[in-house]
Design a protein around this motif. Structure first.
Motif, PDB file in Angstrom:
ATOM      1  N   MET A  60       0.845  -1.160   0.000  1.00  0.00           N
ATOM      2  CA  MET A  60       0.000   0.000   0.000  1.00  0.00           C
ATOM      3  C   MET A  60       0.901   1.236   0.000  1.00  0.00           C
ATOM      4  O   MET A  60       1.820   1.328   0.801  1.00  0.00           O
ATOM      5  CB  MET A  60      -0.853   0.002   1.259  1.00  0.00           C
ATOM      6  CG  MET A  60      -2.219   0.499   1.025  1.00  0.00           C
ATOM      7  SD  MET A  60      -3.204   0.530   2.512  1.00  0.00           S
ATOM      8  CE  MET A  60      -3.316  -1.160   2.924  1.00  0.00           C
ATOM      9  N   ILE A  61       0.616   2.150  -0.909  1.00  0.00           N
ATOM     10  CA  ILE A  61       1.453   3.331  -1.057  1.00  0.00           C
ATOM     11  C   ILE A  61       0.554   4.548  -1.231  1.00  0.00           C
ATOM     12  O   ILE A  61      -0.359   4.528  -2.057  1.00  0.00           O
ATOM     13  CB  ILE A  61       2.367   3.208  -2.294  1.00  0.00           C
ATOM     14  CG1 ILE A  61       3.217   1.953  -2.210  1.00  0.00           C
ATOM     15  CG2 ILE A  61       3.235   4.438  -2.450  1.00  0.00           C
ATOM     16  CD1 ILE A  61       3.882   1.589  -3.511  1.00  0.00           C
ATOM     17  N   ILE A 121      -2.509   0.161  -4.291  1.00  0.00           N
ATOM     18  CA  ILE A 121      -2.363  -1.182  -3.736  1.00  0.00           C
ATOM     19  C   ILE A 121      -1.653  -1.991  -4.810  1.00  0.00           C
ATOM     20  O   ILE A 121      -2.137  -2.090  -5.941  1.00  0.00           O
ATOM     21  CB  ILE A 121      -3.724  -1.832  -3.418  1.00  0.00           C
ATOM     22  CG1 ILE A 121      -4.560  -0.928  -2.530  1.00  0.00           C
ATOM     23  CG2 ILE A 121      -3.529  -3.231  -2.864  1.00  0.00           C
ATOM     24  CD1 ILE A 121      -4.378  -1.093  -1.070  1.00  0.00           C
ATOM     25  N   LEU A 122      -0.497  -2.529  -4.460  1.00  0.00           N
ATOM     26  CA  LEU A 122       0.290  -3.301  -5.412  1.00  0.00           C
ATOM     27  C   LEU A 122       0.268  -4.765  -5.035  1.00  0.00           C
ATOM     28  O   LEU A 122       0.474  -5.115  -3.867  1.00  0.00           O
ATOM     29  CB  LEU A 122       1.741  -2.816  -5.425  1.00  0.00           C
ATOM     30  CG  LEU A 122       1.971  -1.342  -5.735  1.00  0.00           C
ATOM     31  CD1 LEU A 122       3.454  -1.014  -5.632  1.00  0.00           C
ATOM     32  CD2 LEU A 122       1.434  -0.982  -7.098  1.00  0.00           C
ATOM     33  N   GLU A 154      -1.598  -3.173 -10.159  1.00  0.00           N
ATOM     34  CA  GLU A 154      -1.724  -1.942  -9.379  1.00  0.00           C
ATOM     35  C   GLU A 154      -3.180  -1.493  -9.415  1.00  0.00           C
ATOM     36  O   GLU A 154      -3.805  -1.479 -10.456  1.00  0.00           O
ATOM     37  CB  GLU A 154      -0.860  -0.830  -9.969  1.00  0.00           C
ATOM     38  CG  GLU A 154      -1.067   0.504  -9.290  1.00  0.00           C
ATOM     39  CD  GLU A 154      -0.373   1.654 -10.003  1.00  0.00           C
ATOM     40  OE1 GLU A 154      -0.693   2.804  -9.655  1.00  0.00           O
ATOM     41  OE2 GLU A 154       0.439   1.422 -10.910  1.00  0.00           O
ATOM     42  N   ARG A 155      -3.712  -1.175  -8.227  1.00  0.00           N
ATOM     43  CA  ARG A 155      -5.070  -0.650  -8.138  1.00  0.00           C
ATOM     44  C   ARG A 155      -5.012   0.677  -7.389  1.00  0.00           C
ATOM     45  O   ARG A 155      -4.212   0.842  -6.479  1.00  0.00           O
ATOM     46  CB  ARG A 155      -5.973  -1.639  -7.403  1.00  0.00           C
ATOM     47  CG  ARG A 155      -6.129  -2.956  -8.155  1.00  0.00           C
ATOM     48  CD  ARG A 155      -6.982  -3.963  -7.410  1.00  0.00           C
ATOM     49  NE  ARG A 155      -6.652  -4.187  -6.020  1.00  0.00           N
ATOM     50  CZ  ARG A 155      -5.702  -5.013  -5.574  1.00  0.00           C
ATOM     51  NH1 ARG A 155      -4.944  -5.671  -6.411  1.00  0.00           N
ATOM     52  NH2 ARG A 155      -5.508  -5.175  -4.284  1.00  0.00           N
TER      53      ARG A 155
END
Length: 63
Positions: free
Chosen positions: A1-2, A12-13, A24-25
Motif C-alpha cells: 500500500m502506497i 495497492i500493489l 496496481e489498483r
C-alpha cells in the motif's frame, strides 16, 4: 500500500515472491486530497491521513 503524495489516491500493489509488480489498483481518488501517511493497527484496520488533516479508517467486516 502506497500513498501518492503528488496525486490523490492510495496504490495497492500485488507483487510476486521476487518483488515484481503484478497488478496496481488505485483507491480514494475521489477524496481529492493527497495521502500523507498510511498505517495499520493490530486489528487489521488501515488508517490514513490527508493534507487537510483528515484521518480515515478502512476496515473490513468478516463473516
Amino acid at each position: 500500500m502506497i500513498g501518492a503524495l503528488k496525486l490523490t489516491h492510495i496504490n495497492i500493489l500485488d507483487v510476486n515472491e521476487t518483488g515484481q509488480v503484478l497488478e496496481e489498483r488505485r483507491y480514494y481518488e475521489d477524496l481529492g486530497e493527497r495521502v500523507r501517511d498510511i498505517t495499520t493497527d493490530s486489528q487489521g484496520n488501515v488508517w490514513f491521513s490527508t493534507d487537510s488533516g483528515a484521518i480515515y479508517k478502512i476496515s473490513r467486516a468478516f463473516q
